[in-house]
Design a protein around this motif. Structure first.
Motif, PDB file in Angstrom:
ATOM      1  N   VAL A  52      -9.903  13.141  -5.534  1.00  0.00           N
ATOM      2  CA  VAL A  52      -8.775  13.842  -4.929  1.00  0.00           C
ATOM      3  C   VAL A  52      -7.594  13.796  -5.882  1.00  0.00           C
ATOM      4  O   VAL A  52      -7.188  12.722  -6.330  1.00  0.00           O
ATOM      5  CB  VAL A  52      -8.375  13.208  -3.573  1.00  0.00           C
ATOM      6  N   LYS A  53      -7.044  14.960  -6.212  1.00  0.00           N
ATOM      7  CA  LYS A  53      -5.865  15.046  -7.073  1.00  0.00           C
ATOM      8  C   LYS A  53      -4.683  15.494  -6.226  1.00  0.00           C
ATOM      9  O   LYS A  53      -4.730  16.546  -5.587  1.00  0.00           O
ATOM     10  CB  LYS A  53      -6.105  16.052  -8.203  1.00  0.00           C
ATOM     11  N   ASP A  54      -3.641  14.672  -6.224  1.00  0.00           N
ATOM     12  CA  ASP A  54      -2.409  15.007  -5.503  1.00  0.00           C
ATOM     13  C   ASP A  54      -1.655  16.043  -6.335  1.00  0.00           C
ATOM     14  O   ASP A  54      -1.328  15.800  -7.498  1.00  0.00           O
ATOM     15  CB  ASP A  54      -1.571  13.750  -5.308  1.00  0.00           C
ATOM     16  N   ASN A  55      -1.380  17.175  -5.748  1.00  0.00           N
ATOM     17  CA  ASN A  55      -0.694  18.253  -6.465  1.00  0.00           C
ATOM     18  C   ASN A  55       0.823  18.069  -6.509  1.00  0.00           C
ATOM     19  O   ASN A  55       1.528  18.868  -7.116  1.00  0.00           O
ATOM     20  CB  ASN A  55      -1.050  19.613  -5.853  1.00  0.00           C
ATOM     21  N   GLY A  56       1.333  17.024  -5.847  1.00  0.00           N
ATOM     22  CA  GLY A  56       2.762  16.725  -5.888  1.00  0.00           C
ATOM     23  C   GLY A  56       3.606  17.502  -4.906  1.00  0.00           C
ATOM     24  O   GLY A  56       4.796  17.259  -4.780  1.00  0.00           O
ATOM     25  N   ASP A  57       3.017  18.442  -4.200  1.00  0.00           N
ATOM     26  CA  ASP A  57       3.770  19.257  -3.241  1.00  0.00           C
ATOM     27  C   ASP A  57       3.255  19.077  -1.811  1.00  0.00           C
ATOM     28  O   ASP A  57       3.452  19.920  -0.952  1.00  0.00           O
ATOM     29  CB  ASP A  57       3.703  20.726  -3.643  1.00  0.00           C
ATOM     30  N   GLY A  58       2.570  17.952  -1.591  1.00  0.00           N
ATOM     31  CA  GLY A  58       1.982  17.700  -0.276  1.00  0.00           C
ATOM     32  C   GLY A  58       0.562  18.235  -0.146  1.00  0.00           C
ATOM     33  O   GLY A  58      -0.100  17.974   0.847  1.00  0.00           O
ATOM     34  N   SER A  59       0.112  18.979  -1.140  1.00  0.00           N
ATOM     35  CA  SER A  59      -1.265  19.470  -1.112  1.00  0.00           C
ATOM     36  C   SER A  59      -2.110  18.673  -2.108  1.00  0.00           C
ATOM     37  O   SER A  59      -1.581  17.894  -2.902  1.00  0.00           O
ATOM     38  CB  SER A  59      -1.311  20.963  -1.467  1.00  0.00           C
ATOM     39  N   PHE A  60      -3.386  18.876  -2.078  1.00  0.00           N
ATOM     40  CA  PHE A  60      -4.279  18.157  -2.979  1.00  0.00           C
ATOM     41  C   PHE A  60      -5.465  19.043  -3.325  1.00  0.00           C
ATOM     42  O   PHE A  60      -5.758  20.018  -2.635  1.00  0.00           O
ATOM     43  CB  PHE A  60      -4.740  16.837  -2.356  1.00  0.00           C
ATOM     44  N   THR A  61      -6.140  18.679  -4.391  1.00  0.00           N
ATOM     45  CA  THR A  61      -7.346  19.368  -4.839  1.00  0.00           C
ATOM     46  C   THR A  61      -8.490  18.366  -4.800  1.00  0.00           C
ATOM     47  O   THR A  61      -8.324  17.216  -5.208  1.00  0.00           O
ATOM     48  CB  THR A  61      -7.166  19.894  -6.278  1.00  0.00           C
ATOM     49  N   VAL A  62      -9.650  18.803  -4.329  1.00  0.00           N
ATOM     50  CA  VAL A  62     -10.803  17.928  -4.205  1.00  0.00           C
ATOM     51  C   VAL A  62     -11.880  18.350  -5.200  1.00  0.00           C
ATOM     52  O   VAL A  62     -12.200  19.524  -5.312  1.00  0.00           O
ATOM     53  CB  VAL A  62     -11.368  17.982  -2.767  1.00  0.00           C
ATOM     54  N   ASP A  63     -12.421  17.369  -5.921  1.00  0.00           N
ATOM     55  CA  ASP A  63     -13.522  17.588  -6.857  1.00  0.00           C
ATOM     56  C   ASP A  63     -14.809  17.140  -6.169  1.00  0.00           C
ATOM     57  O   ASP A  63     -15.040  15.943  -5.981  1.00  0.00           O
ATOM     58  CB  ASP A  63     -13.281  16.787  -8.134  1.00  0.00           C
ATOM     59  N   VAL A  64     -15.646  18.096  -5.782  1.00  0.00           N
ATOM     60  CA  VAL A  64     -16.856  17.800  -5.020  1.00  0.00           C
ATOM     61  C   VAL A  64     -17.840  16.962  -5.830  1.00  0.00           C
ATOM     62  O   VAL A  64     -18.473  16.052  -5.294  1.00  0.00           O
ATOM     63  CB  VAL A  64     -17.527  19.107  -4.534  1.00  0.00           C
ATOM     64  N   ARG A  65     -17.958  17.234  -7.117  1.00  0.00           N
ATOM     65  CA  ARG A  65     -18.869  16.433  -7.949  1.00  0.00           C
ATOM     66  C   ARG A  65     -18.435  14.972  -7.972  1.00  0.00           C
ATOM     67  O   ARG A  65     -19.247  14.070  -7.786  1.00  0.00           O
ATOM     68  CB  ARG A  65     -18.920  16.984  -9.373  1.00  0.00           C
ATOM     69  N   GLU A  66     -17.154  14.766  -8.206  1.00  0.00           N
ATOM     70  CA  GLU A  66     -16.635  13.400  -8.270  1.00  0.00           C
ATOM     71  C   GLU A  66     -16.786  12.693  -6.924  1.00  0.00           C
ATOM     72  O   GLU A  66     -17.147  11.519  -6.862  1.00  0.00           O
ATOM     73  CB  GLU A  66     -15.165  13.434  -8.701  1.00  0.00           C
ATOM     74  N   GLN A  67     -16.529  13.414  -5.834  1.00  0.00           N
ATOM     75  CA  GLN A  67     -16.680  12.798  -4.517  1.00  0.00           C
ATOM     76  C   GLN A  67     -18.139  12.478  -4.216  1.00  0.00           C
ATOM     77  O   GLN A  67     -18.438  11.406  -3.685  1.00  0.00           O
ATOM     78  CB  GLN A  67     -16.107  13.697  -3.421  1.00  0.00           C
ATOM     79  N   THR A  68     -19.040  13.370  -4.563  1.00  0.00           N
ATOM     80  CA  THR A  68     -20.462  13.105  -4.318  1.00  0.00           C
ATOM     81  C   THR A  68     -20.922  11.873  -5.090  1.00  0.00           C
ATOM     82  O   THR A  68     -21.595  10.999  -4.543  1.00  0.00           O
ATOM     83  CB  THR A  68     -21.316  14.328  -4.701  1.00  0.00           C
ATOM     84  N   ALA A  69     -20.523  11.789  -6.354  1.00  0.00           N
ATOM     85  CA  ALA A  69     -20.890  10.621  -7.172  1.00  0.00           C
ATOM     86  C   ALA A  69     -20.313   9.343  -6.558  1.00  0.00           C
ATOM     87  O   ALA A  69     -20.998   8.315  -6.487  1.00  0.00           O
ATOM     88  CB  ALA A  69     -20.396  10.807  -8.604  1.00  0.00           C
ATOM     89  N   ALA A  70     -19.071   9.393  -6.079  1.00  0.00           N
ATOM     90  CA  ALA A  70     -18.433   8.218  -5.468  1.00  0.00           C
ATOM     91  C   ALA A  70     -19.156   7.811  -4.185  1.00  0.00           C
ATOM     92  O   ALA A  70     -19.384   6.620  -3.943  1.00  0.00           O
ATOM     93  CB  ALA A  70     -16.963   8.508  -5.181  1.00  0.00           C
ATOM     94  N   VAL A  71     -19.519   8.778  -3.368  1.00  0.00           N
ATOM     95  CA  VAL A  71     -20.222   8.477  -2.121  1.00  0.00           C
ATOM     96  C   VAL A  71     -21.579   7.840  -2.424  1.00  0.00           C
ATOM     97  O   VAL A  71     -21.955   6.837  -1.806  1.00  0.00           O
ATOM     98  CB  VAL A  71     -20.386   9.751  -1.254  1.00  0.00           C
ATOM     99  N   LEU A  72     -22.293   8.382  -3.385  1.00  0.00           N
ATOM    100  CA  LEU A  72     -23.599   7.808  -3.734  1.00  0.00           C
ATOM    101  C   LEU A  72     -23.449   6.389  -4.295  1.00  0.00           C
ATOM    102  O   LEU A  72     -24.274   5.523  -3.999  1.00  0.00           O
ATOM    103  CB  LEU A  72     -24.334   8.725  -4.713  1.00  0.00           C
ATOM    104  N   ARG A  73     -22.389   6.126  -5.063  1.00  0.00           N
ATOM    105  CA  ARG A  73     -22.144   4.758  -5.543  1.00  0.00           C
ATOM    106  C   ARG A  73     -21.887   3.813  -4.374  1.00  0.00           C
ATOM    107  O   ARG A  73     -22.387   2.693  -4.339  1.00  0.00           O
ATOM    108  CB  ARG A  73     -20.947   4.718  -6.504  1.00  0.00           C
ATOM    109  N   ARG A  74     -21.103   4.259  -3.401  1.00  0.00           N
ATOM    110  CA  ARG A  74     -20.807   3.428  -2.237  1.00  0.00           C
ATOM    111  C   ARG A  74     -22.082   3.141  -1.433  1.00  0.00           C
ATOM    112  O   ARG A  74     -22.308   2.016  -0.986  1.00  0.00           O
ATOM    113  CB  ARG A  74     -19.768   4.097  -1.346  1.00  0.00           C
ATOM    114  N   ILE A  75     -22.890   4.167  -1.250  1.00  0.00           N
ATOM    115  CA  ILE A  75     -24.151   3.969  -0.525  1.00  0.00           C
ATOM    116  C   ILE A  75     -25.049   3.008  -1.291  1.00  0.00           C
ATOM    117  O   ILE A  75     -25.676   2.130  -0.689  1.00  0.00           O
ATOM    118  CB  ILE A  75     -24.849   5.326  -0.254  1.00  0.00           C
ATOM    119  N   ASP A  76     -25.104   3.136  -2.604  1.00  0.00           N
ATOM    120  CA  ASP A  76     -25.896   2.219  -3.418  1.00  0.00           C
ATOM    121  C   ASP A  76     -25.413   0.781  -3.199  1.00  0.00           C
ATOM    122  O   ASP A  76     -26.223  -0.129  -2.995  1.00  0.00           O
ATOM    123  CB  ASP A  76     -25.784   2.610  -4.899  1.00  0.00           C
ATOM    124  N   ASN A  77     -24.109   0.561  -3.211  1.00  0.00           N
ATOM    125  CA  ASN A  77     -23.554  -0.780  -2.985  1.00  0.00           C
ATOM    126  C   ASN A  77     -23.857  -1.291  -1.579  1.00  0.00           C
ATOM    127  O   ASN A  77     -24.132  -2.484  -1.391  1.00  0.00           O
ATOM    128  CB  ASN A  77     -22.049  -0.786  -3.241  1.00  0.00           C
TER     129      ASN A  77
END
Length: 151
Positions: A52-77
């Motif tokens: 998740v990238k904070d755009n500085g104006d109250g909005s944000f951008t989400v990187d699906v690849r990065e989130q998927t990799a993070a979720v899989l790491r958490r599940i692995d742990n």
């Protein structure tokens, strides 16, 4: 045999293309323990959000690849912790992936998924479901899974 049981594919001789999931996984439950993993998203215990990238104006951008990799790491742990180190992602037999937009996010989620499971012989069964929303607007991906390991 893979640690998550035997892969089954209906009409494998008629299949073409890089299908990275089995139609079913066959396991012998009497010799295995089962771990049921709740829906996991890309938020750390300290409250930070990966992908998740904070755009500085109250909005944000989400990187699906990065989130998927993070979720899989958490599940692995989670699997490693719940099994005292006897299991990992490759012990998952079944999974459900929830994403917000199948048209724009599926390919990126699937690309990260395929980094872990390169073929259907070891990949868990999977359903991917497009949903209207997830519990937090910063989530683009949530994954629920079931893993097995030898008792």
């Amino acid at each position: 045999m893979s640690p998550n049981g035997q892969s089954f594919l209906l009409d494998p001789e008629k299949r073409t293309g890089p299908t990275r999931y089995a139609h079913a996984r066959v396991v012998q439950p009497s010799t295995h323990n089962t771990i049921y993993i709740s829906g996991i998203a890309a938020v750390s215990p300290d409250g930070t959000y990966e992908g998740v990238k904070d755009n500085g104006d109250g909005s944000f951008t989400v990187d699906v690849r990065e989130q998927t990799a993070a979720v899989l790491r958490r599940i692995d742990n989670i699997i490693k912790g719940a099994s005292n180190g006897k299991a990992d992602l490759y012990n998952i037999v079944d999974s459900t992936v929830y994403i917000l937009d199948m048209k724009t996010q599926y390919a990126d989620m699937n690309a990260e998924w395929n980094k872990i499971w390169a073929d259907r012989a070891s990949a868990p069964t999977r359903a991917t479901i497009g949903v209207r929303e997830l519990p937090d607007p910063r989530f683009a991906v949530e994954i629920k899974a079931t893993a097995i390991f030898e008792a």
